[in-house]
Enzyme design. Structure first.
Site, mmCIF file in Angstrom:
data_model
loop_
_atom_site.group_PDB
_atom_site.id
_atom_site.type_symbol
_atom_site.label_atom_id
_atom_site.label_comp_id
_atom_site.label_asym_id
_atom_site.label_seq_id
_atom_site.Cartn_x
_atom_site.Cartn_y
_atom_site.Cartn_z
ATOM 1 N N GLU A 283 0.804 -1.218 0.000
ATOM 2 C CA GLU A 283 0.000 0.000 0.000
ATOM 3 C C GLU A 283 0.845 1.280 0.000
ATOM 4 O O GLU A 283 0.787 2.079 0.934
ATOM 5 C CB GLU A 283 -0.942 0.005 1.199
ATOM 6 N N GLU A 511 -4.625 -8.514 -0.556
ATOM 7 C CA GLU A 511 -5.380 -8.434 0.692
ATOM 8 C C GLU A 511 -6.863 -8.339 0.368
ATOM 9 O O GLU A 511 -7.276 -7.484 -0.421
ATOM 10 C CB GLU A 511 -4.983 -7.203 1.520
#
Length: 761
Positions: A283, A511
């Site tokens: 991220e 994820e």
């Protein structure tokens, strides 16, 4: 490619079962062909697994759980050994995950865990522990890739990832972050009047994390005056310099440190069969780069939640000035401003070390004007400073100018150790927040962010949830497709964007998961996790219909109902110690044996443990599973050297129409993971039914949890069908008829591309 025994005319289906490796056991030799990983026979691999573990964001000692404050500032001598779990417990955890078909592991490892003591000083004990843990994986058919994990830069800025010394080397004082609003760390906000931990994603835009992200990616461009001595790095630069007093920019220094920390880990695990590669960074966030106005953030990509100062306001707070700040709360369809609060750092306290000037003030980006407004105001002197190169005036682009060059350097370091490894690269995740509850309505967050008409963006009932599934921490909704509904539009859009920008590389959703504390933790009181089960099914169905590999978030061996995953009040683990009792273990062992005992603690297992084609003797074209009726349908096509369906240009790539171009696969046998908990008894009773349209033969091995299908039609582009069910249980059932309360669902997705450096970027 190797030649599989199934190419022989007299081959008996499932004969390779003598190898004692189930379909879900990932082979040692993996290559890539277009958008799929492949085995040594050229079979397409669909990999299912999970993140192990969110717990690895936090040290064992001092205990790093974010609901604890003791030892929070003792950051140099932390110990991560035992994260994700002690070695003597690994057999149980790996057996459990392998039984569930989750053999593709995203191994969460933070930069801090490797290099917490100082630049170039590595934690050899933790690295040795990781090597021992990874070496155990092949026994269970498990393979992994290393996730260089971070959230909001570091633990001391409210997330995880970078060592705390990185903040100090940039001139910041971590003990002043709460007083100056420079970061929001749950560990320091434990009083009833403090903001809740759920505001943590907004930390990306606060002074500390935004500044470190900016100087990490582009310090040479935007903060060239800020230097550090090369001698601070104890490990030595790769050019051989170790003791020189020469100063370098923060960008070069920090990037070198991170790359070499994970390089040290790579050096240790280079010969371990289980490792598939390394993910560059979880991220990533660009910080201030490309920010058009320091007076306002981009609300389409940056989550406004809690106290949310603009960049300029954050700079002012960080230098001790009072600022009137907007406060945001969850709302629909986006967060909304609720009120304003005057934040005043006590006694002019600053976020910077004594004698250190704010980096952005030092570079002339802003100044404080005491005459403006009631309390004074920050004044931006260089409005578009972060959109153009300060010297050349050329517009900057974060991906092209800063991110990809770093990915290239990271990848070069990794593949220099083992050329067979892949480098996993992911884009910036967008941030969206809704309530942790699920009802009869869900929303297309992706569409809303792009201006979609609101009524068109809403979907109703369980069928609607399976059609559109709303997410948090991304502006993506995921949509499992079945024959009654459209394809999973938003995952479809995300993956298509990847294929069309990067090309035909394997895509991994790194994820994705469900919060188990939704609906005010009602399930913890009732034991009824049906809402979570339906969400998990919707997520997995979406991914399966788009024919991508994925890692569920997350398997946490210490999860419990009180503290969840022990990180910022998240609770995404479908395994929980709160359900593990002596009575439950004894009963499971007595009635179901060791498999049943290992399942104690698992929630929504019917939605998690699901059939999937793992090793496909062709190109996957369709997958669908109804976890209630246990009907599984899968289609795949033979490749063709002259396939007309091959997209002429990558801009036309589409998940719904995979390219069929390719050389023949050296196998006629496809292997499907078929969990014995769900299908074993039916198979023994002769109730398992498999429809292949009269083609080929099949065999089910309950011990290996594998259904083998041997196809006979080798015509190029021919599509094979496998449809299986349990006699008497087939059909959609009545599960589609639920009515749900009006609220929005929550989930999480991170998109990754598996690319090989040698194949270009």
């Amino acid at each position: 490619m190797d030649r599989h025994a199934s190419l022989s005319d007299d081959y008996k289906v499932g004969s390779v079962s003598s190898l004692k490796a189930g379909a879900h056991h990932i082979p040692a030799h993996i290559s890539t062909r277009g958008r799929y990983f492949t085995d040594s026979y050229g079979r397409s691999l669909l990999l299912h697994g999970c993140n192990v573990s969110g717990l690895s964001k936090l040290p064992v000692t001092p205990n790093g759980f974010t609901h604890l404050s003791e030892g929070f500032f003792d950051h140099e001598f932390v110990n991560f050994v035992g994260r994700p779990f002690p070695l003597d417990e690994a057999h149980e955890h790996f057996t459990r995950l392998s039984n569930w078909g989750l053999t593709f592991i995203r191994l969460v490892i933070t930069w801090e865990s490797l290099e917490h003591e100082g630049p170039g000083i590595y934690d050899d004990e933790y690295i040795a522990y990781l090597a021992e843990l990874i070496a155990m994986m092949p026994k269970y058919g498990i393979r992994c890739y290393i996730d260089a994990h971070q959230d909001v830069w570091s633990r001391h800025t409210g997330g995880s990832g970078a060592p705390t010394w990185t903040l100090g080397i940039a001139g910041l004082d971590i003990r002043s972050f709460k007083a100056t609003g420079a970061a929001h760390a749950h560990n320091l906000h434990l009083e009833p009047h403090d903001p809740p931990p759920k505001v943590w994603p907004s930390g990306y835009c606060k002074l500390a994390a935004a500044t470190l992200a900016t100087v990490f990616w582009a310090g040479d461009t935007f903060a060239p005056k800020t230097k550090v001595k090369r001698s601070e790095f104890k490990g030595g630069f790769r050019d051989g310099e170790t003791t020189t007093e020469e100063e370098v920019g923060l960008q070069e220094f920090l990037q070198t440190c991170m790359i070499e920390a994970f390089g040290a880990l790579a050096d240790k695990v280079k010969d371990l069969e289980a490792v598939m590669g390394f993910e560059v960074i979880n991220e990533p966030h660009r910080g201030y780069i490309e920010l058009h106005s320091p007076y306002s953030w981009d609300f389409k990509t940056d989550l406004a939640i809690g106290f949310f100062p603009s960049a300029a306001q954050g700079w002012a707070l960080g230098t001790g000035h009072p600022v009137l700040i907007d406060h945001y709360v969850p709302s629909f369809p986006v967060t909304a401003k609720s009120h304003q609060v005057l934040l005043t750092p006590p006694n002019g306290r600053t976020a910077w070390k004594a004698g250190v000037k704010c980096i952005w003030e030092d570079h002339g980006v802003w100044a404080w004007d005491p005459k403006r407004g009631r309390f004074g105001e920050p004044v931006v002197l260089k409005m578009e400073y972060f959109t153009k190169h300060p010297e050349t005036g050329k517009e900057v682009e974060w991906y092209q100018d800063f991110y990809w060059p770093f990915c290239k350097k990271f990848g070069e370091r990794i593949v220099s150790v083992n050329p067979t490894w892949r480098t996993f690269v992911g884009p910036i995740p967008n941030e969206s927040l809704f309530t942790k509850s699920v009802g009869f309505m869900s929303a297309n967050v992706q569409g809303l962010a792009r201006g979609m008409f609101i009524l068109k963006a809403l979907y109703f009932g369980r069928a609607g949830l399976k059609k559109k599934f709303a997410l948090s921490r991304c502006s993506f909704s995921i949509a499992p497709a079945d024959n009654a509904h459209s394809y999973a539009l938003q995952i479809h859009n995300i993956i298509n964007a990847g294929y069309r920008s990067i090309g035909e590389f394997p895509v991994v959703i790194g994820e994705t998961g469900v919060p188990f504390d939704m609906n005010d933790k009602a399930a913890f009181k009732t034991g009824n996790f049906s809402w979570q089960e339906r969400q998990m099914d919707a997520i997995c169905s979406a991914l399966e219909s788009n024919l991508v590999s994925f890692n569920l978030w997350n398997y946490n061996p210490l999860n419990n109902d009180e503290w969840g995953d022990s990180w910022n009040s998240e609770n995404f683990s479908w395994f929980s110690l709160s359900d593990v009792t002596k009575d439950a273990l004894d009963h499971a062992l007595k009635t179901g044996g060791e498999d049943a005992r290992l399942n104690v603690g698992a929630r929504v297992l019917d939605a998690v443990e699901r059939p999937y084609a793992c090793k496909v003797a062709g190109i996957p074209t369709h997958a669908n599973y109804n976890f209630r009726s246990k009907v599984y349908t899968f289609r795949f096509a033979n490749p063709s050297p002259t396939a007309a369906s091959t997209p002429p240009v990558k801009e036309q790539a589409d998940t719904a129409h995979p390219p069929l171009h390719g050389t023949p696969i050296q196998s006629r046998e496809t292997e499907i993971y078929l969990p014995r908990r769900r299908y074993g008894a039916a198979a023994r009773a002769g109730m398992l039914r498999v429809d292949t349209r009269g083609e080929g033969d099949w065999k089910y091995d309950e011990v290996l949890q594998t259904l083998y299908f041997l196809h006979t039609n080798t015509t190029p582009e021919y599509t094979h069908l496998i449809r299986l069910w349990i006699d008497g249980e087939g059909g959609a059932g009545s599960s589609e008829l639920f009515e749900w309360r009006v609220e929005i669902a929550l989930a999480l997705v991170v998109l990754l591309f598996a690319v090989g450096y040698t194949n270009g970027w």
